[in-house]
Design a protein around this motif. Structure first.
Motif, PDB file in Angstrom:
ATOM      1  N   LEU A  77      22.052  20.184  40.021  1.00 12.45           N
ATOM      2  CA  LEU A  77      20.970  18.772  39.706  1.00 12.45           C
ATOM      3  C   LEU A  77      21.006  18.454  42.101  1.00 12.45           C
ATOM      4  N   ALA A  78      21.919  18.322  42.237  1.00 11.72           N
ATOM      5  CA  ALA A  78      22.256  18.438  44.254  1.00 11.72           C
ATOM      6  C   ALA A  78      20.860  19.440  44.575  1.00 11.72           C
TER       7      ALA A  78
ATOM      8  N   LEU B  29      19.233  20.936  30.804  1.00 11.12           N
ATOM      9  CA  LEU B  29      19.389  19.443  30.467  1.00 11.12           C
ATOM     10  C   LEU B  29      19.853  19.804  32.377  1.00 11.12           C
ATOM     11  N   VAL B  30      19.329  20.171  32.555  1.00  9.21           N
ATOM     12  CA  VAL B  30      18.773  19.609  34.394  1.00  9.21           C
ATOM     13  C   VAL B  30      17.879  19.881  34.491  1.00  9.21           C
ATOM     14  N   GLU B  31      16.976  20.644  34.154  1.00  8.20           N
ATOM     15  CA  GLU B  31      15.518  21.028  33.959  1.00  8.20           C
ATOM     16  C   GLU B  31      14.295  19.421  33.667  1.00  8.20           C
ATOM     17  N   ARG B  32      15.627  18.637  32.326  1.00  5.90           N
ATOM     18  CA  ARG B  32      14.513  17.534  31.940  1.00  5.90           C
ATOM     19  C   ARG B  32      14.699  16.855  33.115  1.00  5.90           C
ATOM     20  N   ALA B  33      16.026  16.568  33.520  1.00  9.97           N
ATOM     21  CA  ALA B  33      16.517  15.348  34.749  1.00  9.97           C
ATOM     22  C   ALA B  33      15.883  15.147  35.752  1.00  9.97           C
ATOM     23  N   LEU B  34      15.942  16.491  36.077  1.00 10.93           N
ATOM     24  CA  LEU B  34      15.203  17.105  37.850  1.00 10.93           C
ATOM     25  C   LEU B  34      13.287  16.589  37.046  1.00 10.93           C
TER      26      LEU B  34
ATOM     27  N   GLY C 254      12.775  12.188  42.267  1.00 11.75           N
ATOM     28  CA  GLY C 254      13.107  10.911  43.241  1.00 11.75           C
ATOM     29  C   GLY C 254      14.364  10.664  42.692  1.00 11.75           C
ATOM     30  N   ALA C 255      15.319  11.321  42.662  1.00 12.71           N
ATOM     31  CA  ALA C 255      16.610  10.325  42.262  1.00 12.71           C
ATOM     32  C   ALA C 255      17.287  10.480  43.718  1.00 12.71           C
ATOM     33  N   ARG C 256      18.323   9.602  44.028  1.00 12.14           N
ATOM     34  CA  ARG C 256      19.384   9.530  45.058  1.00 12.14           C
ATOM     35  C   ARG C 256      20.752   8.978  44.541  1.00 12.14           C
ATOM     36  N   VAL C 257      20.809   8.637  43.624  1.00 13.95           N
ATOM     37  CA  VAL C 257      22.321   8.094  42.780  1.00 13.95           C
ATOM     38  C   VAL C 257      22.103   9.654  41.945  1.00 13.95           C
ATOM     39  N   VAL C 258      23.624  10.250  41.555  1.00 16.18           N
ATOM     40  CA  VAL C 258      24.079  11.157  40.478  1.00 16.18           C
ATOM     41  C   VAL C 258      24.696  10.799  40.033  1.00 16.18           C
ATOM     42  N   VAL C 259      25.061  11.039  38.711  1.00 13.56           N
ATOM     43  CA  VAL C 259      26.472  11.229  37.995  1.00 13.56           C
ATOM     44  C   VAL C 259      26.636  11.965  37.205  1.00 13.56           C
TER      45      VAL C 259
END
Length: 267
Positions: A118-119, A90-95, A100-105
């Motif tokens: 993720l961070a 899941l983390v791999e797919r999100a990255l 370039g994500a800057r706000v992550v929940v």
């Protein structure tokens, strides 16, 4: 005649004793677990006590106090859901979806492993994590502190600050997805030592997932993505829930990790 001095057990004999105890308890990877216990314990007595707790059925991660997740050492307290290796997908797919994500929940954050990973992969981000379980919230705070993360307690989106609406680039939600009548089929470690709220997904396992899908569009930034983990047979229904919410949907599968992730994007 003076008695002979007591000879302390050698490291090898201590290791052998731990392996024997763990193997007798049914631990398949007794050698690896013994090495981890010995590397974590400060004294032989502490190692023996840890092996005893493990032999009694406590998850190894709860025994040693941490779990490895994408190269990070994640603190795991008793009563908190242990992050699974398959969730690394899941983390791999999100990255890959939002480099370039800057706000992550990290929703349904448990230990906060997903948010911390993720961070670590993104660099400086505004990180928020949330869970309904107070024990998980306490644990997550320790794990996201290095990234400057904020952890909130509450039921899904109700826990999040209102200022995040329409700003979230990555919404990762490792929701509970075990059908209620299958909880009893889980390994003893999970059903006896992890919180039911982190496992039970309702009648078909998708109750929480549907709520996340329905609420996500209001919180995502344009082009932002929501990712959830599910099972192979639940994936079609999960995709349908994302489509009903108006998201562009793409399922992803890792055969190696036996992991299924559904990705929804706000257009």
């Amino acid at each position: 005649m003076p008695s002979s001095p007591t000879v302390p057990p050698s490291p090898s004999s201590s290791r052998d004793a731990l392996i024997a105890a763990l193997r007798a308890a049914g631990c398949v990877f007794a050698e690896d677990e013994a090495d981890l216990i010995l590397a974590t314990a400060r004294t032989p007595a502490e190692a023996a006590a840890m092996a005893e707790r493990r032999a009694a059925g406590l998850p190894l991660e709860h025994v040693v106090g941490w779990a490895e997740f994408r190269g990070l050492r994640i603190t795991v307290a008793p009563g908190v859901f242990v992050p699974r290796r398959r969730t690394e997908f899941l983390v791999e797919r999100a990255l890959a979806q939002a480099p370039g994500a800057r706000v992550v929940v990290d929703l349904c954050c448990g230990s906060g492993a997903v948010g911390a990973a993720l961070a670590a992969g993104l660099g400086p981000v505004e990180l928020h994590a949330a869970d309904i379980d107070p024990a998980a919230v306490r644990c997550a705070r320790a794990n996201v502190a290095a990234a400057g993360g904020h952890v909130h307690q509450g039921d899904l989106f109700e826990a999040l600050p209102a200022r995040l609406r329409g700003r979230v680039d990555i919404l990762a939600a490792n929701v509970p997805y075990v059908p209620s009548d299958e909880i009893g089929l889980l390994p003893q470690e999970a059903r006896d030592h992890e919180p039911l709220v982190a496992l039970d997904g309702g009648t078909d396992g998708l109750d929480v997932l549907r709520r996340v899908a329905a609420g996500a569009p209001r919180w995502l930034a344009p082009g932002g993505c929501v990712l959830v983990e599910t099972s192979r047979h639940q994936a079609p229904a999960a995709v349908a829930a994302f489509e009903r919410a108006g998201l562009a949907v793409r399922p992803a599968v890792s055969q190696e990790l036996c992991a299924h992730v559904v990705i929804g994007v706000r257009l």
